[in-house]
Scaffold this active site. Structure first.
Site, PDB file in Angstrom:
ATOM      1  N   LYS A  11       0.842  -1.212   0.000  1.00 34.92           N
ATOM      2  CA  LYS A  11       0.000   0.000   0.000  1.00 34.92           C
ATOM      3  C   LYS A  11       0.863   1.242   0.000  1.00 34.92           C
ATOM      4  CE  LYS A  11       0.945   1.223   4.464  1.00 34.92           C
ATOM      5  NZ  LYS A  11       1.770   2.398   4.811  1.00 34.92           N
ATOM      6  N   ASP A 138      -2.128  -1.771  10.330  1.00 44.02           N
ATOM      7  CA  ASP A 138      -2.295  -1.811   8.876  1.00 44.02           C
ATOM      8  C   ASP A 138      -2.831  -3.152   8.372  1.00 44.02           C
ATOM      9  OD1 ASP A 138      -1.286   0.749   8.741  1.00 44.02           O
ATOM     10  OD2 ASP A 138       0.677   0.160   7.957  1.00 44.02           O
TER      11      ASP A 138
HETATM   12  O1  C5P Z   1       0.101  -1.199  14.807  1.00 44.70           O
HETATM   13  P1  C5P Z   1       1.527  -1.454  14.459  1.00 44.70           P
HETATM   14  O2  C5P Z   1       2.152  -2.549  15.284  1.00 44.70           O
HETATM   15  O3  C5P Z   1       1.778  -1.646  13.006  1.00 44.70           O
HETATM   16  O4  C5P Z   1       2.298  -0.125  14.834  1.00 44.70           O
HETATM   17  C1  C5P Z   1       3.698  -0.070  14.905  1.00 44.70           C
HETATM   18  C2  C5P Z   1       4.093   1.160  15.718  1.00 44.70           C
HETATM   19  O5  C5P Z   1       3.789   2.344  14.970  1.00 44.70           O
HETATM   20  C3  C5P Z   1       3.351   1.316  17.026  1.00 44.70           C
HETATM   21  O6  C5P Z   1       3.988   0.604  18.053  1.00 44.70           O
HETATM   22  C4  C5P Z   1       3.430   2.812  17.242  1.00 44.70           C
HETATM   23  O7  C5P Z   1       4.705   3.183  17.731  1.00 44.70           O
HETATM   24  C5  C5P Z   1       3.323   3.363  15.834  1.00 44.70           C
HETATM   25  N1  C5P Z   1       1.943   3.709  15.482  1.00 44.70           N
HETATM   26  C6  C5P Z   1       1.355   4.834  16.049  1.00 44.70           C
HETATM   27  N2  C5P Z   1       0.072   5.179  15.733  1.00 44.70           N
HETATM   28  C7  C5P Z   1      -0.614   4.443  14.821  1.00 44.70           C
HETATM   29  C8  C5P Z   1      -0.045   3.304  14.208  1.00 44.70           C
HETATM   30  C9  C5P Z   1       1.245   2.961  14.560  1.00 44.70           C
HETATM   31  O8  C5P Z   1       1.978   5.510  16.864  1.00 44.70           O
HETATM   32  N3  C5P Z   1      -1.841   4.817  14.497  1.00 44.70           N
END
Ligand code: C5P
Length: 306
Positions: A11, A138
């Protein structure tokens, strides 16, 4: 079933509006996801225990233990159905690793779909989406494909209509960027500038451009569309050269993809994208450049053997 292979798309975020940090460490987003036709393939095969292999560019950076997001996907789906995650997962990568194109999330979505087919568990879409949200912000979009507005931390999705095919070129970098580090740098830059951070809102003109399939109108909204771009540029200043090279090579617009370091450029049509990819590849400002269309499909089963 003796094996199932699922193809899944990467994406680009055509808008990534980031709010202030939340108490849980995440950020509220207005995240306009667009699936692009760069694909990974995940094959699942029954095995005595859960194992993972990964091949393709950057595969050496992908964890092969329980941290692997596709392995975690198999584990949570198995637990949901009270069974063992007894599969071998073979990941064939083409989505750049740690590139800001949700490659790990794509592999997790593909693993959910492939294991569900292999095990005959027929998990309802809403349950799969909930498992996906638990795996990462995601992953729900990677299950969906097409285009969608992601709110909350990106997991609350509203599908978006897209009125045509967009022609993109992706400048792939050597080495990845850590998403949490990029969010932290975004917070740090904003605090240092004493910026007031408004609640993230979708850009109506950008959504209208998507709906119309109008590349020029979309390009006009991309320059300041990614709130993580200043942070990615701060951590990887050479990306400014990549963005400049793409614009000089005739891109309608360019932006950092998600948390980077991949840079995404919009072209007017397929020949324009091919020419832009060739010029960017030769520019010395990226590892390579790839043309890819959007929107692309969600996870698709391309092979299954009984
Ligand atoms: O959700 P995911 O594990 O992919 O997110 C990875 C990191 O990206 C999270 O631990 C956070 O630090 C950051 N993040 C965030 N806000 C979001 C998505 C991700 O701060 N909406």
């Amino acid at each position: 079933m003796s094996s199932v292979t699922v193809r899944v798309s990467g994406k680009v975020n055509v808008q990534l509006a980031v709010g202030p940090p939340r108490p849980d460490g995440f950020h509220d987003l207005a995240n306009v996801f667009l699936a692009v036709a760069l694909h990974d393939r995940v094959t699942v095969t029954p095995a005595p225990r859960l194992t993972v292999s990964c091949a393709g560019p950057g595969a050496e950076q992908v964890p092969l233990d329980g941290d692997n997001l596709a392995a975690r996907a198999a584990t949570v789906l198995a637990a949901h159905h009270g069974r063992a995650p007894d599969v071998r997962l073979d990941i064939a990568k083409d989505i750049p690793v740690a590139g800001g194109m949700a490659g790990g999330s794509a592999d997790a979505a593909a693993a959910l779909v492939a294991c569900d087919a292999l095990w005959g568990t027929a998990t309802p879409a809403a349950e799969l989406a909930e498992l996906a949200a638990g795996l990462g912000s995601d992953v729900p979009f990677a299950l969906l494909g097409g285009a969608a507005l992601g709110e909350g931390r990106g997991e609350r999705l509203t599908p978006l209509p897209v009125g045509g095919t967009f022609h993109w070129v992706f400048a792939l970098a050597d080495g990845g960027l850590s998403t949490p580090e990029v969010y932290r740098e975004c917070d740090r830059l904003r605090a240092a500038a004493a910026d007031d951070v408004p609640a993230p809102r979708p850009d109506g003109a950008l959504l209208a451009a998507l709906r119309a399939g109008d590349a020029a109108a979309l390009a006009a909204r991309l320059d300041a569309a990614n709130d993580l771009q200043p942070a990615a540029l701060s951590l990887r200043p050479a990306l400014a050269d990549t963005l400049a090279a793409g614009r000089a090579a005739g891109a309608l617009a360019g932006l950092v993809s998600g948390s980077g370091p991949t840079c995404a450029f919009l072209a007017a049509d397929a020949p324009g994208a091919a020419a832009l990819a060739a010029r960017l590849s030769a520019s010395g400002t990226c590892r390579t450049a790839r043309a890819a269309t959007a929107p692309a499909a969600g996870p698709t089963t391309i092979e299954s053997h009984a």
